[in-house]
Write an enzyme that holds these catalytic residues in place. Structure first.
Site, PDB file in Angstrom:
ATOM      1  N   CYS A   1      -3.712 -17.698  20.672  1.00 15.39           N
ATOM      2  CA  CYS A   1      -4.171 -19.078  20.666  1.00 15.39           C
ATOM      3  C   CYS A   1      -4.891 -19.491  19.374  1.00 15.39           C
ATOM      4  O   CYS A   1      -4.227 -19.750  18.385  1.00 15.39           O
ATOM      5  CB  CYS A   1      -5.027 -19.321  21.920  1.00 15.39           C
TER       6      CYS A   1
ATOM      7  N   ARG B   1      -5.076 -32.161  26.320  1.00 11.65           N
ATOM      8  CA  ARG B   1      -5.292 -30.720  26.347  1.00 11.65           C
ATOM      9  C   ARG B   1      -4.436 -30.090  27.442  1.00 11.65           C
ATOM     10  O   ARG B   1      -4.248 -30.676  28.507  1.00 11.65           O
ATOM     11  CB  ARG B   1      -6.768 -30.438  26.608  1.00 11.65           C
TER      12      ARG B   1
ATOM     13  N   HIS C   1      -3.465 -16.475  27.354  1.00 14.11           N
ATOM     14  CA  HIS C   1      -4.621 -15.663  27.727  1.00 14.11           C
ATOM     15  C   HIS C   1      -4.276 -14.958  29.040  1.00 14.11           C
ATOM     16  O   HIS C   1      -3.215 -15.156  29.611  1.00 14.11           O
ATOM     17  CB  HIS C   1      -5.847 -16.550  27.943  1.00 14.11           C
TER      18      HIS C   1
HETATM   19  N1  GLN Z   1      -9.322 -24.539  19.691  1.00 11.24           N
HETATM   20  C1  GLN Z   1      -7.907 -24.338  19.811  1.00 11.24           C
HETATM   21  C2  GLN Z   1      -7.214 -25.430  20.603  1.00 11.24           C
HETATM   22  O1  GLN Z   1      -7.832 -26.047  21.442  1.00 11.24           O
HETATM   23  C3  GLN Z   1      -7.622 -22.977  20.408  1.00 11.24           C
HETATM   24  C4  GLN Z   1      -8.086 -22.843  21.842  1.00 11.24           C
HETATM   25  C5  GLN Z   1      -7.951 -21.445  22.374  1.00 11.24           C
HETATM   26  O2  GLN Z   1      -8.020 -20.458  21.653  1.00 11.24           O
HETATM   27  N2  GLN Z   1      -7.798 -21.318  23.667  1.00 11.24           N
HETATM   28  O3  GLN Z   1      -6.038 -25.685  20.392  1.00 11.24           O
END
Ligand code: GLN
Length: 246
Positions: free
Chosen positions: A94, A128, A201
């Site tokens: 990520c 998101r 994850h």
């Molecule tokens: N900050 C990054 C995003 O929101 C990565 C998030 C994460 O590692 N889960 O895209």
């Protein structure tokens, strides 16, 4: 492997440990040990120099502010780039997938320079993405689906030097379909040189031991004997079923 102990790096866990991705190194070490391979986990903090001679590297995800700190460290310390130049395998999750690209824009629109180790760029995708992610792997050595949990605001576009890790069966993944015109399909992750990167994850290696074993076999330079860990099949079945639920 340099000597008889497999050295597995966990880089910058203070800033890239938010989503439990440091567990990936635990899975790697445990699956090595259960096969009789000595393994040690090397935690490399923000104030430590990054060693370039480890056998296998892991990087996790993080929120935007922590991600910027990690990008600064990884860009100013030559250790990881030297390790990649020497083809040491790296699993990146990520935020670190994004850092390894040419650049990424965070949620506020600020553009942050990356390492350029992956031919990708990342920009905010608007909404998101939070939820289960299942992909059909597209690389040699992986047959069964990969399952994980995604939580990111960035959408990643691949350049010609990078390949996707897999085709999305459920969830969003990179958020930018790949392929020609109408034939473009949703994909997750990036594979380039010694790097395997994904938005998953979980930790992803706890959910997908076949991916752990692919990384381990690259690190030791040999095929590994099969290893059955009780409970993993049930966990995988449960998570794959969860991805089907609305
Ligand atoms: N900050 C990054 C995003 O929101 C990565 C998030 C994460 O590692 N889960 O895209």
């Amino acid at each position: 492997m340099n000597d008889s102990t497999l050295a597995i790096g966990v880089l910058l866990p203070e800033v890239l440990g938010t989503y439990g991705d440091t567990g990936n190194a635990l899975v790697l070490a445990e699956r090595a040990r259960r096969r009789g391979i000595d393994a040690t986990i090397v935690r490399v903090g923000l104030s430590d120099p990054i060693p370039h001679g480890l056998d296998l590297y892991t990087l996790g995800g993080g929120e935007d502010a922590a991600q910027a700190v990690a990008a600064d460290k990884l860009g100013s310390d030559p250790g990881l780039v030297r390790a990649l130049d020497a083809d040491r395998p790296l699993l990146a999750i990520c935020a670190s997938l994004q850092i390894l690209g040419h650049w990424y824009r965070d949620a506020s629109g600020e553009r942050v320079s990356g390492l350029g180790a992956l031919d990708i760029t990342t920009s905010p995708r608007g909404a998101r993405i939070i939820g289960e992610l299942v992909i059909d792997p597209l690389i040699d050595g992986l047959d069964d689906p990969l399952t994980g949990f995604e939580n990111h605001g960035g959408a990643t576009t691949l350049g010609p030097g990078a390949r996707p890790l897999g085709r999305v069966l459920s969830g969003v993944g990179n958020g930018a379909p790949e392929g020609p015109g109408d034939g473009a399909v949703p994909v997750d992750g990036v594979v380039q040189g010694p790097i395997i990167a994904t938005y998953m994850h979980g930790p992803v290696l706890a959910r997908n031991p076949h991916l752990a074993d692919l990384l381990l076999s690259r690190a030791v330079g040999a095929d590994l004997a099969p290893l059955d860990v009780p409970g993993v099949a049930a966990l995988r079945a449960e998570r794959l079923a969860a991805a089907q639920r609305p």
